[in-house]
Scaffold this motif. Structure first.
Motif, PDB file in Angstrom:
ATOM      1  N   ASN A 131       3.463   2.283  -9.832  1.00  0.00           N
ATOM      2  CA  ASN A 131       2.151   1.158  -9.449  1.00  0.00           C
ATOM      3  C   ASN A 131       2.406  -0.297 -10.282  1.00  0.00           C
ATOM      4  OD1 ASN A 131       0.502   2.835  -7.968  1.00  0.00           O
ATOM      5  ND2 ASN A 131      -1.089   2.478  -9.463  1.00  0.00           N
TER       6      ASN A 131
ATOM      7  N   ALA B  37      -5.808  11.744  -6.431  1.00  0.00           N
ATOM      8  CA  ALA B  37      -4.789  11.219  -5.517  1.00  0.00           C
ATOM      9  C   ALA B  37      -5.500  10.462  -4.633  1.00  0.00           C
ATOM     10  CB  ALA B  37      -3.798  12.044  -5.104  1.00  0.00           C
ATOM     11  N   GLY B  38      -6.414  11.304  -3.749  1.00  0.00           N
ATOM     12  CA  GLY B  38      -6.937  10.548  -2.314  1.00  0.00           C
ATOM     13  C   GLY B  38      -7.775   9.650  -2.825  1.00  0.00           C
TER      14      GLY B  38
ATOM     15  N   LEU C 123       1.801   1.963  -3.454  1.00  0.00           N
ATOM     16  CA  LEU C 123       0.574   2.543  -4.342  1.00  0.00           C
ATOM     17  C   LEU C 123       0.125   3.935  -3.915  1.00  0.00           C
ATOM     18  CD1 LEU C 123      -1.788  -0.488  -4.139  1.00  0.00           C
ATOM     19  CD2 LEU C 123      -0.139  -0.067  -5.900  1.00  0.00           C
ATOM     20  N   VAL C 124       0.200   4.622  -2.511  1.00  0.00           N
ATOM     21  CA  VAL C 124       0.011   5.565  -2.376  1.00  0.00           C
ATOM     22  C   VAL C 124       1.134   6.603  -2.796  1.00  0.00           C
ATOM     23  CG1 VAL C 124      -0.009   7.166  -0.383  1.00  0.00           C
ATOM     24  CG2 VAL C 124      -1.143   4.922  -0.045  1.00  0.00           C
TER      25      VAL C 124
ATOM     26  N   ALA D 187       0.098   7.035  -6.271  1.00  0.00           N
ATOM     27  CA  ALA D 187      -1.258   8.029  -6.339  1.00  0.00           C
ATOM     28  C   ALA D 187      -0.761   9.464  -6.045  1.00  0.00           C
ATOM     29  CB  ALA D 187      -2.424   7.574  -5.297  1.00  0.00           C
ATOM     30  N   LEU D 188       0.151   9.713  -5.172  1.00  0.00           N
ATOM     31  CA  LEU D 188       0.486  10.895  -4.843  1.00  0.00           C
ATOM     32  C   LEU D 188       1.418  11.795  -6.127  1.00  0.00           C
ATOM     33  CD1 LEU D 188       1.802  10.916  -1.136  1.00  0.00           C
ATOM     34  CD2 LEU D 188      -0.333  12.049  -2.146  1.00  0.00           C
TER      35      LEU D 188
ATOM     36  N   ALA E  44      -5.276   6.632  -3.459  1.00  0.00           N
ATOM     37  CA  ALA E  44      -4.992   6.017  -2.120  1.00  0.00           C
ATOM     38  C   ALA E  44      -5.868   5.246  -1.382  1.00  0.00           C
ATOM     39  CB  ALA E  44      -4.551   7.270  -1.342  1.00  0.00           C
TER      40      ALA E  44
ATOM     41  N   ALA F 158      -6.351   2.017  -2.688  1.00  0.00           N
ATOM     42  CA  ALA F 158      -5.153   0.984  -2.692  1.00  0.00           C
ATOM     43  C   ALA F 158      -5.109   0.619  -1.230  1.00  0.00           C
ATOM     44  CB  ALA F 158      -3.834   1.945  -2.805  1.00  0.00           C
ATOM     45  N   LEU F 159      -5.407   1.380  -0.170  1.00  0.00           N
ATOM     46  CA  LEU F 159      -5.459   0.985   1.040  1.00  0.00           C
ATOM     47  C   LEU F 159      -6.561   0.023   1.631  1.00  0.00           C
ATOM     48  CD1 LEU F 159      -4.519   4.232   2.919  1.00  0.00           C
ATOM     49  CD2 LEU F 159      -2.985   2.441   2.642  1.00  0.00           C
TER      50      LEU F 159
ATOM     51  N   ALA G  25       0.958  -1.123  -0.030  1.00  0.00           N
ATOM     52  CA  ALA G  25      -0.093  -0.065   0.020  1.00  0.00           C
ATOM     53  C   ALA G  25       0.731   1.270  -0.197  1.00  0.00           C
ATOM     54  CB  ALA G  25      -0.814  -0.094   1.136  1.00  0.00           C
ATOM     55  N   THR G  26       1.846   1.023   0.748  1.00  0.00           N
ATOM     56  CA  THR G  26       2.964   2.480   0.512  1.00  0.00           C
ATOM     57  C   THR G  26       3.109   2.686  -0.671  1.00  0.00           C
ATOM     58  OG1 THR G  26       3.946   1.369   2.573  1.00  0.00           O
ATOM     59  CG2 THR G  26       5.084   3.349   1.713  1.00  0.00           C
TER      60      THR G  26
END
Lengths: 107, 181
Positions: free
Chosen positions: A50, B118-119, A13-14, A17-18, B122, B125-126, A10-11
């Protein structure tokens, strides 16, 4: 917990996303063509992260994602070359790389 | 895979220091990306892009892919960033005009769009429970080479042709209109 983040899907992927969000922000706010191209490179980097993250953590064959990231790099290099030569041509025509100055097709 | 179930290593163990290096790489990536999208001058923006790509290469290294990390530095930092710098020098943007962030989408609207995307990604993904499958090989450079020349050989050749045509097209487009000068 913070120091074990690098072993967690998940790290990554975040982070991807950022980077994607930063790139989208750049592409909608920049007014020069080169600035938009730079933001597009950020979007490509986010999507590559990703692919690489899924490749490392979930895919059965850990070669696939790396090959995909390499192909993304090749296509991004081709895109940068074509985009920059178009920017040079636009600059020669309009003496500007501002997106709002190239308005010949505007009705 | 759930973060709360992973025990945190001590700061001065090997794992802890690796975690610190990873956090530094993430910070480099995100700060570089923010500089690339927010600076007033395009040259600083390219510098931010280079910083960001070095951070991304570090992240690739953490994902067990030193070969892709090396290619990232060679291709992006070595070729793409230099090409963009040349374009900035050739198409010298006028310094008086503000080239930073302006326009109708510059304010909260653009930020809101980016934050929403982005949110959303995220949160997705989580909250998704990603299935983990057993590895069938080790993903080493040797395996990449074997698969590039067997399973992916067609794509490999096609990418070569795409690059060749892109280079020729870039030359043709950039040369157009030079005869009269």
């Amino acid at each position: 917990m913070t120091l074990a983040l690098y072993n967690n899907l998940a790290t990554y992927l975040v982070i991807g996303a950022l980077l994607f969000g930063i790139g989208i922000y750049g592409i909608v706010t920049r007014r020069t063509l080169i600035g938009m191209l730079i933001a597009a490179e950020l979007i490509l980097a986010g999507s590559s992260i990703n692919f690489m993250a899924f490749n490392r953590f979930t895919a059965p064959d850990p070669v696939t994602g790396q090959v995909f990231a390499l192909f993304i790099m090749a296509v991004a290099a081709a895109e940068a070359a074509i985009g920059l030569s178009i920017i040079i041509a636009v600059y020669r025509q309009f003496k500007s790389i501002d997106t709002e100055d190239a308005v010949q097709l505007k009705g | 895979m759930n973060p709360s179930t992973i025990a945190s290593p001590a700061l001065f163990s090997v794992d802890g220091l690796v975690g610190v290096v990873f956090l530094i790489m993430v910070a480099i990536t995100l700060i570089g990306g923010l500089i690339a999208c927010n600076s007033d001058r395009l040259v600083r923006s390219v510098a931010g892009l280079i910083v960001c790509f070095v951070g991304v290469a570090g992240i690739y290294y953490f994902l067990n892919s030193p070969f892709v990390a090396m290619m990232q530095i060679l291709i992006y930092v070595g070729a793409v960033a230099v090409t963009i710098s040349f374009a900035i020098m050739l198409a010298a943007p006028e310094e008086k005009k503000k080239i930073g962030i302006t326009g109708p989408l510059a304010g909260p609207l653009g930020f809101g769009t980016a934050a929403l995307l982005a949110g959303g990604f995220a949160v997705l993904a989580l909250q998704t429970d990603w299935p983990v499958q057993a590895k069938i090989n080790d993903g080493s450079v040797k395996q990449i080479g074997i698969q590039l020349l067997t399973d992916y050989s067609m794509v490999f050749e096609l990418v070569s042709i795409v690059l060749l045509i892109a280079i020729l097209g870039a030359l043709v487009i950039a040369r157009d209109g030079r005869e009269g000068q």
